[in-house]
Design a protein around this motif. Structure first.
Motif, mmCIF file in Angstrom:
data_model
loop_
_atom_site.group_PDB
_atom_site.id
_atom_site.type_symbol
_atom_site.label_atom_id
_atom_site.label_comp_id
_atom_site.label_asym_id
_atom_site.label_seq_id
_atom_site.Cartn_x
_atom_site.Cartn_y
_atom_site.Cartn_z
ATOM 1 N N VAL A 1 0.872 -1.177 0.000
ATOM 2 C CA VAL A 1 0.000 0.000 0.000
ATOM 3 C C VAL A 1 0.908 1.226 0.000
ATOM 4 N N THR A 2 0.948 1.898 -1.122
ATOM 5 C CA THR A 2 1.913 2.982 -1.302
ATOM 6 C C THR A 2 1.384 4.333 -0.845
ATOM 7 N N ALA A 3 0.057 4.475 -0.731
ATOM 8 C CA ALA A 3 -0.547 5.728 -0.272
ATOM 9 C C ALA A 3 -1.973 5.462 0.182
ATOM 10 N N VAL A 4 -2.485 6.370 0.999
ATOM 11 C CA VAL A 4 -3.840 6.248 1.539
ATOM 12 C C VAL A 4 -4.596 7.548 1.293
ATOM 13 N N LEU A 5 -5.833 7.413 0.844
ATOM 14 C CA LEU A 5 -6.749 8.531 0.652
ATOM 15 C C LEU A 5 -7.806 8.442 1.741
ATOM 16 N N THR A 6 -7.999 9.513 2.508
ATOM 17 C CA THR A 6 -8.958 9.480 3.602
ATOM 18 C C THR A 6 -9.579 10.853 3.796
ATOM 19 N N ARG A 7 -10.618 10.909 4.598
ATOM 20 C CA ARG A 7 -11.288 12.183 4.865
ATOM 21 C C ARG A 7 -10.437 13.028 5.805
ATOM 22 N N PRO A 8 -10.636 14.354 5.823
ATOM 23 C CA PRO A 8 -9.850 15.229 6.697
ATOM 24 C C PRO A 8 -10.093 14.948 8.174
ATOM 25 N N ASP A 9 -9.168 15.422 9.019
ATOM 26 C CA ASP A 9 -9.342 15.320 10.465
ATOM 27 C C ASP A 9 -10.685 15.945 10.846
ATOM 28 N N ALA A 10 -11.355 15.334 11.826
ATOM 29 C CA ALA A 10 -12.698 15.786 12.211
ATOM 30 C C ALA A 10 -12.791 15.953 13.713
ATOM 31 N N PRO A 11 -13.675 16.843 14.209
ATOM 32 C CA PRO A 11 -13.842 17.025 15.652
ATOM 33 C C PRO A 11 -14.443 15.779 16.299
ATOM 34 N N VAL A 12 -13.862 15.351 17.408
ATOM 35 C CA VAL A 12 -14.287 14.137 18.100
ATOM 36 C C VAL A 12 -14.459 14.439 19.584
ATOM 37 N N ARG B 1 -16.529 15.411 23.341
ATOM 38 C CA ARG B 1 -17.196 16.609 23.870
ATOM 39 C C ARG B 1 -16.373 17.867 23.643
ATOM 40 N N LYS B 2 -15.069 17.712 23.624
ATOM 41 C CA LYS B 2 -14.204 18.874 23.411
ATOM 42 C C LYS B 2 -14.007 19.199 21.941
ATOM 43 N N LYS B 3 -14.587 18.359 21.056
ATOM 44 C CA LYS B 3 -14.514 18.574 19.606
ATOM 45 C C LYS B 3 -13.068 18.757 19.129
ATOM 46 N N GLN B 4 -12.205 17.903 19.644
ATOM 47 C CA GLN B 4 -10.793 17.981 19.262
ATOM 48 C C GLN B 4 -10.586 17.369 17.886
ATOM 49 N N LEU B 5 -9.902 18.106 17.002
ATOM 50 C CA LEU B 5 -9.629 17.595 15.668
ATOM 51 C C LEU B 5 -8.788 16.333 15.748
ATOM 52 N N THR B 6 -9.281 15.264 15.129
ATOM 53 C CA THR B 6 -8.653 13.950 15.252
ATOM 54 C C THR B 6 -8.551 13.294 13.886
ATOM 55 N N PRO B 7 -7.388 12.707 13.556
ATOM 56 C CA PRO B 7 -7.276 11.984 12.288
ATOM 57 C C PRO B 7 -8.257 10.825 12.231
ATOM 58 N N SER B 8 -8.712 10.491 11.038
ATOM 59 C CA SER B 8 -9.615 9.349 10.871
ATOM 60 C C SER B 8 -8.912 8.062 11.299
ATOM 61 N N PRO B 9 -9.669 7.009 11.647
ATOM 62 C CA PRO B 9 -9.034 5.731 11.963
ATOM 63 C C PRO B 9 -8.118 5.225 10.858
ATOM 64 N N VAL B 10 -8.474 5.460 9.593
ATOM 65 C CA VAL B 10 -7.608 5.041 8.489
ATOM 66 C C VAL B 10 -6.325 5.856 8.471
ATOM 67 N N ALA B 11 -6.413 7.159 8.716
ATOM 68 C CA ALA B 11 -5.207 7.994 8.770
ATOM 69 C C ALA B 11 -4.288 7.525 9.887
ATOM 70 N N GLN B 12 -4.873 7.142 11.021
ATOM 71 C CA GLN B 12 -4.065 6.655 12.137
ATOM 72 C C GLN B 12 -3.392 5.328 11.788
#
Length: 330
Positions: free
Chosen positions: A39-50, A52-63
């Motif tokens: 797997v040479t590269a990954v395409l995923t959605r942008p970091d999203a708020p997660v 109660r504190k709505k902290q920007l977090t990478p998607s599980p795939v990005a992680q």
């Protein structure tokens, strides 16, 4: 189409691009990497708020990609610039698992071998964002993991391979998705040698299409006046998202996975009444049962009162005062 990929999975250096976002997609990505594929590269959605504190977090795939040292392309829309970045990865094949956005025709043509998608139904049944949930809502006994060739339509491409899955009793849609991902990832890794060699010949979908749009919170409301079987289907289908819920007086009550009760209920039990009943499977034990509109019962295993954690239904019931009737404000 039944599973036709019998070629054993072999590690390969041919570059692959993976597109996905949620945890089930991360599970599939890890399985493909563990099988030895490049797997040479990954395409995923942008970091999203997660949270109660709505902290920007990478998607599980990005992680998962970061853990594996794979570069990521984060975007909510695949435009000309992103398509160019996809081409520059050098990947020959793209794999999509719950990415969350449609790929336009230029992107579909950007890789020499195109893109395949892991879908969670027996296509053309349940095309769309929530195939497992709608299959369970409809009381289907089985579904499938399907690998198909992506084209511009919504889940309309020809099928490379499919494997049947029996939906267990008293199981949430979340659990079914996880188990289907394991099945589908195994199917995909066995099929990849043929896909990468251009030897897999997909077959056009056969049958009448049906559609499975994303469920809303209103879809997850549990109305005890409905028949017991429909209640079980709706509760299990909407866990964990949007989350099965009903009312206990004026307060929301979330519900855990359920099953039909096969014992006899009190003849004066009305729809919505919660009872402690003799177990229909373990003599001497008791169960917490919700009375449905057809006078049959639904076994409650777990509930989550507003502001509290999910808890055992029996513990919750012991703490209630007087008669408990769910489904409408007092």
């Amino acid at each position: 189409m039944t599973e036709s990929a019998t070629h054993p999975a072999q590690p390969t250096s041919t570059p692959i691009l993976f597109a996905g976002t949620p945890e089930i997609a991360a599970q599939a990505l890890r399985g493909i990497i563990a099988a030895g594929y490049n797997v040479t590269a990954v395409l995923t959605r942008p970091d999203a708020p997660v949270g109660r504190k709505k902290q920007l977090t990478p998607s599980p795939v990005a992680q998962a990609a970061e853990e594996a040292g794979i570069p990521t392309i984060k975007t909510a829309k695949v435009d000309a610039d992103i398509t160019n970045q996809v081409q520059q990865t050098g990947a020959r094949l793209g794999i999509v698992v719950a990415y969350g956005a449609l790929l336009p025709q230029p992107a579909l043509e950007a890789l020499p071998l195109g893109w395949v998608n892991l879908h969670y139904s027996r296509l053309p049944q349940y095309r769309g964002a929530a195939p497992v949930q709608h299959a369970m809502l409809n009381g289907e006994a089985t579904t499938a993991a399907t690998i198909f060739q992506l084209e511009a339509g919504m889940d309309t491409g020809p099928v490379h391979a499919s494997a049947e899955y029996t939906i267990p009793e008293a199981t949430s849609a979340g659990t079914v998705l996880t188990e289907l991902t394991t099945l589908g990832t195994s199917l995909l890794t066995k099929l990849l040698p043929d896909l990468l060699a251009g030897n897999s010949q997909p077959v056009r979908q056969q049958g009448t299409p049906s559609h499975a749009p994303k469920l809303t919170r209103e879809d997850a409301y549990i109305d005890p006046s409905e028949p017991a079987e429909q209640l079980v289907n709706r509760i299990n289908a909407t866990i964990p998202e949007p989350g099965a819920w009903t009312l206990n007086g004026e307060n929301r009550l979330k519900l855990g996975p359920t099953r039909l009760y096969h014992g006899d209920l009190s003849p004066d039990a009305t729809p919505g009444r919660v009872l402690q009943a003799i177990s229909d499977r373990a003599p001497g034990d008791s169960l917490i049962v919700l009375t449905a509109g057809d006078a049959r019962g639904v076994v409650l295993t777990q509930v989550q009162p507003a502001g509290k954690a999910m808890m055992n239904a029996a513990d919750w019931f012991r703490g209630q005062q007087g008669t408990v009737t769910l489904g409408s404000a007092a």
